[in-house]
Design a protein around this motif. Sequence first.
Motif, short mmCIF file in Angstrom:
data_model
loop_
_atom_site.label_atom_id
_atom_site.label_comp_id
_atom_site.label_asym_id
_atom_site.label_seq_id
_atom_site.Cartn_x
_atom_site.Cartn_y
_atom_site.Cartn_z
N PRO A 179 7.47 -51.18 0.71
CA PRO A 179 6.88 -51.67 -0.55
C PRO A 179 6.96 -53.19 -0.71
N PRO A 180 8.09 -53.87 -0.40
CA PRO A 180 8.06 -55.34 -0.47
C PRO A 180 7.06 -55.96 0.50
N PHE A 181 6.89 -55.34 1.66
CA PHE A 181 5.90 -55.85 2.62
C PHE A 181 4.50 -55.73 2.03
N ALA A 182 4.19 -54.58 1.42
CA ALA A 182 2.89 -54.40 0.79
C ALA A 182 2.70 -55.41 -0.34
N LEU A 183 3.75 -55.66 -1.11
CA LEU A 183 3.68 -56.63 -2.20
C LEU A 183 3.38 -58.03 -1.65
N LEU A 184 3.98 -58.37 -0.52
CA LEU A 184 3.74 -59.67 0.10
C LEU A 184 2.28 -59.82 0.49
N LEU A 185 1.70 -58.76 1.04
CA LEU A 185 0.28 -58.81 1.43
C LEU A 185 -0.62 -58.95 0.20
N VAL A 186 -0.26 -58.26 -0.88
CA VAL A 186 -1.04 -58.37 -2.12
C VAL A 186 -0.97 -59.80 -2.66
N CYS A 187 0.22 -60.39 -2.65
CA CYS A 187 0.37 -61.76 -3.13
C CYS A 187 -0.45 -62.73 -2.28
#
Length: 236
Positions: free
Chosen positions: A160-168
């Motif tokens: 989930p933090p990795f996905a959040l990084l991509l979204v950012c």
Amino acid sequence: SRQLRAVVGAVSPHPGDGWMNWLERIDLYCERTGPELWSEPLNALSNLAFIGVAALLWRRAGGRHSSADIRLLLALIAAVGLGSLVFHTVATRWAALLDIGFIALFVLVYHQRFQVRLLGKSPAAGWRGVGAFVLLAVLFGAATRLLPPMALNGSDAYLPPFALLLVCARQARGRAPQTARWLKLAGALFLVSITCRAIDQAICPAWPLGSHFGWHLVNAAMLYSCLRGLLAAGRA
């Protein structure tokens, strides 16, 4: 992850458990061969990279003249290194909680400040965004328990933090291209670091030192990129 499950197990209600359960030693990584304090020297010392990154960013951000939110994030980067160093030294359940806690705090505070600095949201709206991310992360964790285990050596909790990084990175693309480039670099580094974490046990028979120390070293570079991106967003 296995580390997270070890922490959860410490607060599970079992007769006779309690504080001693928090003191229980846990063995999660290839390099550890016994209960001794210095059984994971590489895994422990590699956390100094976080301290070094925090020092570099402190100077780049202006030291004591930097904004309060940047100083907080730099303190959390250093805390991530210290928490992980303690965990890989004493290897107890309470130390695992310390390790996970500082990582989680950094992710949440960074997300809130990203929304405020780059997306122009109010602080309250930023925290609502953080709440939405936490809810999605919890749902992801619940869903993974219903599926066969991933071949990531317990690293699925970091998806989930990795996905959040991509979204950012995607959100920054049109607003602050320099920030987007830093966050894309952070995403690439995250793939390398999670690979180091995932293969630690698999390579253990051939390489007794394991590869978990690579998770620390590359993640320090990843957090450096994240902060450079946030600093670029502030200038933009």
